[in-house]
Scaffold this active site. Structure first.
Site, PDB file in Angstrom:
ATOM      1  N   ASP A 267       0.831  -1.209   0.000  1.00  0.00           N
ATOM      2  CA  ASP A 267       0.000   0.000   0.000  1.00  0.00           C
ATOM      3  C   ASP A 267       0.864   1.257   0.000  1.00  0.00           C
ATOM      4  O   ASP A 267       2.089   1.198   0.228  1.00  0.00           O
ATOM      5  CB  ASP A 267      -0.898  -0.037   1.245  1.00  0.00           C
TER       6      ASP A 267
ATOM      7  N   ASP B  54     -10.860   1.767  -3.241  1.00  0.00           N
ATOM      8  CA  ASP B  54     -11.352   1.399  -1.907  1.00  0.00           C
ATOM      9  C   ASP B  54     -12.871   1.311  -1.896  1.00  0.00           C
ATOM     10  O   ASP B  54     -13.461   0.825  -0.936  1.00  0.00           O
ATOM     11  CB  ASP B  54     -10.911   2.451  -0.871  1.00  0.00           C
TER      12      ASP B  54
HETATM   13  C1  GLA Z   1      -5.748   1.805   2.227  1.00  0.00           C
HETATM   14  C2  GLA Z   1      -6.143   0.654   1.339  1.00  0.00           C
HETATM   15  C3  GLA Z   1      -7.188  -0.174   2.006  1.00  0.00           C
HETATM   16  C4  GLA Z   1      -6.669  -0.677   3.327  1.00  0.00           C
HETATM   17  C5  GLA Z   1      -6.188   0.485   4.193  1.00  0.00           C
HETATM   18  C6  GLA Z   1      -5.480  -0.001   5.424  1.00  0.00           C
HETATM   19  O1  GLA Z   1      -6.779   2.691   2.378  1.00  0.00           O
HETATM   20  O2  GLA Z   1      -6.581   1.129   0.104  1.00  0.00           O
HETATM   21  O3  GLA Z   1      -7.588  -1.246   1.200  1.00  0.00           O
HETATM   22  O4  GLA Z   1      -5.628  -1.583   3.097  1.00  0.00           O
HETATM   23  O5  GLA Z   1      -5.308   1.325   3.487  1.00  0.00           O
HETATM   24  O6  GLA Z   1      -5.034   1.048   6.205  1.00  0.00           O
END
Ligand code: GLA
Length: 756
Positions: free
Chosen positions: A492, A556
């Protein structure tokens, strides 16, 4: 190998397909020649590739030794036309009231050529050597598919190497500019675009990709205008709002008709894409890395390589450009190791537990995930250091012993005992100020001296240009991968890097390469490790990162209705096999919208399917529906991930896409109705990609128990759930099948199978 004299004087390089070219090094000696067309004796270099569906593609570059190079043709081949004819066809006089002869565009539109549109190369040596004029020095072919044109400007001490590859199968063009400092002092590179592409005048419309967190890949179309269309990304990652790509189309271009091109910059850092339309109507497209002031300072002998420009062109609409790009990504960008493996169904813990980790509960979730058919269990954020919220612990890549007293191995082993792979979340490039790492190394972050750090999800960006930082990250990640036998990393990156300075100097270029190198080092150490690129959803989804990773997290936003739009738009560049798409909770955590399991499943199937929800919160009935949907995905993923993708033209509020087998044997179609219907009956749904003279059996394969309102529909009439409708491919393709009345926010999947 040709001697310099031969290449400089004659028509030596007028090449047919795959004809051998002189080895690199064939050089011109003596004086520089005038512009090729003035000499009336140009040489051409050519690449030609098969292209999908017999749409051969060619690239013809006028590359006369000692003259400026220029692209004469890039697009579908014109088999009976010679380069000379095409060049003559394009001969333009000099406009009235302008220079005595037309200044052609070159591969860099250098400021020294006198062209009035924006330069594709900006360099200087303390204010000098900026009027660059690059002339062809050598032309070479590497293998059958790559053309290398080397140009020099001895006065400025610069060599530019232009490398063009046409994928022999897909016809997709990849192009790169490498500029080298052959002078004796430092050379600052301020802008170095990949080879500048002349824009076909028919392509009057420009579509860019904008967006936001949880709303990626929004298209904005505008008429091309005289002046500059420019999009810049300064987010330090591919970004939510400036996916580095452009679609070009004509006023009547559709998915299946008309000229179209799709251009993408394979790069995960700052970027600039621009189209400059001159007052005379000619236009040029440039794509390159947006460099910070002073960021690239080449010492004598050093060089800078632009990111790759990857582009497809078609005379049959935007559909074929996507199909070619998808095939290109699968063949030439992704690692064959993972590419050839069926894409496993994910279970991701994020929306089920967030930071509230509990080993027993996670094991129970793993049991439930396996029950519905998951094949990979990904433990998301919250397993390390003091990371009980997004305010602390980032950077401390040590398992939280208070939650996982025996480390991650017991959970990972439990997951594996259920037949699933074990995946783990990392965000290596980031640090919370409230972390042991930052307390020990406050100087390990990027940022301008004396400039206040702007908080962004409570985190700062680590300076990966420092070897001690990448060493630390490599060791931490490798230790955990080894200890817990991690099969998969969700990598990420949750903030824009707005002050990308290392010490005094701009560092985004080096930082981006350092991220790629760190990923590569880990993959080398763990050859079976797969990696997903995530950045607050889809903010790092590009062909640059896909050269190092296996999947992207598209957004997301797991709202199935929003995902229909996001995934349709992303499909212009991203194939379904790498597009993470998950079944979210009944009530979407981001939009608050409540959607049926049937709808959530249908939207997730058309991608790389997974789920991200608390399975305990779902009813037994919905869990059974989910299990059936996962089984359907497994049945069809071979087709979904290898076939030709089609965006079907349908009126609002429908979104229809399909994937057809390359041999025409079968097709799967998804048709969602996103809102209320303006007419009292829905339209017909054409099904592309079928062989016109073959008969197909059409069945409705999702939902399992559809509820179509109103009287008896085609579903019953044609027995779509049973024997199916038997009809010719031509009729399905041209006329289409009448849709039943559908409720808003529902989606059907049809499967067409050729009769033998
Ligand atoms: C980001 C990612 C999510 C999740 C969060 C965790 O927002 O896109 O899918 O993994 O971080 O903090």
């Amino acid at each position: 190998m040709s001697s310099a004299g031969e290449t400089a004087s004659g028509k030596l390089d007028c090449m047919s397909d795959y004809e051998a070219m002189p080895e690199s090094g064939a050089a011109a000696t003596g004086h520089l020649h005038e512009c090729a067309t003035e000499r009336g004796d140009p040489s051409f270099a050519q690449l030609k590739s098969a292209g999908l569906d017999s749409r051969a593609v060619s690239l013809i570059v006028e590359a006369t030794i000692g003259a400026r190079p220029r692209i004469v043709h890039w697009g579908e081949s014109l088999p009976d036309s010679t380069p000379e004819e095409l060049s003559l066809l394009a001969f333009a006089q000099s406009p009235l009231g302008s220079a005595t002869r037309l200044i052609h565009g070159s591969l860099s539109n250098e400021p020294g050529t006198g062209i009035a549109t924006a330069p594709g190369l900006l360099v200087q040596r303390e204010g000098t050597a900026w009027t660059v004029d690059l002339r062809v020095h050598s032309v070479a072919k590497e293998g059958q598919a790559t053309l290398v044109i080397t140009c020099t400007d001895p006065r400025c001490g610069i060599t530019a190497t232009y490398r063009f590859t046409l994928c022999p199968v897909t016809g997709v063009l990849s192009a790169q500019t490498v500029v080298a400092n052959t002078g004796e002092s430092g050379l600052a590179v301020e802008w170095c675009a990949a080879p500048v592409l002349p824009v076909d005048r028919r392509l009057e419309q420009v579509t860019g990709f904008s967006g936001r967190w949880a709303g990626e890949f929004q298209q904005e179309t505008t008429e091309r205008f005289r002046g500059t269309y420019m999009r810049e990304n300064r987010a330090g990652r591919t970004s939510h709002d400036m996916f580095p790509a452009i679609l070009l189309s004509g006023p009547c271009t559709s998915e299946t008709h008309g000229p179209a091109s799709a251009v993408h910059l394979a790069w995960s850092g700052n970027a600039r894409l621009r189209i400059d339309t001159a007052q005379d109507g000619r236009a040029f497209l440039q794509a390159g890395e947006l460099l910070l002031p002073g960021e690239i300072a080449l010492q004598p002998g050093e060089s800078y390589a632009s990111p790759l420009l990857v582009a497809a062109m078609s005379e049959s609409g935007l559909g074929p450009t996507s199909q070619a790009l998808h095939a290109h990504v699968r063949r030439n960008i992704l690692d064959p190791r993972t590419n050839d493996k069926p894409r496993p169904v994910h279970y991701n813990t994020w929306e089920a537990v967030y930071f509230d980790h509990d080993e027993a509960r996670l094991k129970d979730l793993a049991n439930r995930a396996a029950e519905v058919g998951a094949e990979r269990f990904v433990l998301d954020d919250g397993w390390f250091g003091s990371r009980r919220s997004d305010a602390a612990g980032l950077g401390d890549w040590f398992v939280s012993k208070d939650i996982y007293p025996g480390g991650l191995r017991p959970l990972a082993d439990h997951v594996r005992s259920l037949g699933m792979e074990f995946g783990l979340w990392f965000e290596p490039e980031m640090v919370n100020p409230d972390s042991d790492l930052f307390r020990a190394h406050p100087d390990w972050v990027l940022g301008g001296e004396g400039i206040e750090h702007v908080p962004f999800r409570n985190q700062l960006t680590l300076d990966l240009t420092k070897p001690e930082v990448t060493d630390y990250l490599y060791r931490c990640i490798a230790d955990i991968v080894e200890e817990a036998q991690v099969d998969y990393i969700k990598w990420d990156m949750n903030r824009d890097t707005v002050h990308p300075a290392s010490g005094e100097r701009g560092a985004m270029h080096r930082q981006t390469h350092a991220v790629y190198a760190l990923i590569d080092a880990l993959r080398e150490r763990f050859p079976d490790l797969e990696i997903e690129s995530c950045a607050s959803g889809g903010a790092r989804a590009d062909y640059g990162v896909l050269q190092h990773t296996d999947r992207v997290w598209t957004s997301d936003n797991n709202d199935a209705l929003d995902r229909q739009a996001i995934q349709r738009s992303a499909s212009h560049f991203l194939p379904l096999s790498i597009m993470g798409s998950h079944v979210g909770p009944r009530r979407c955590h981001i939009t608050g919208r409540v959607l049926s399991m049937d709808m959530r499943v249908a939207s997730a199937i058309v991608g790389h399917m997974g789920m991200e929800l608390d399975l305990e919160d779902e009813t037994a009935e919905d869990r059974a529906t989910l299990a059936a949907g996962i089984a359907l995905y497994k049945q069809h993923r071979g087709l979904l991930h290898s076939g030709r993708f089609h965006r079907i033209a349908m009126p609002e509020p429908f979104n229809a896409v399909s994937v057809s087998a390359v041999n025409g044997d079968e097709t799967i179609v998804s048709c969602a109705m996103l809102g209320s219907l303006p007419t009292s009956l829905p339209p017909r749904l054409p099904i592309p990609g079928l062989t016109p003279d073959r008969r197909y059996r059409v069945k409705l394969v999702w939902p399992q128990a559809p509820e179509f309102p109103g009287t008896r529909s085609i579903y019953e009439e044609a027995d779509l759930a049973g024997e199916g409708l038997q009809v010719q491919g031509a009729a399905l393709g041209r006329l289409g099948i009448q849709l039943p009345l559908m409720h808003p926010a529902t989606c059907i999947l049809l499967h067409c199978k050729a009769e033998h």
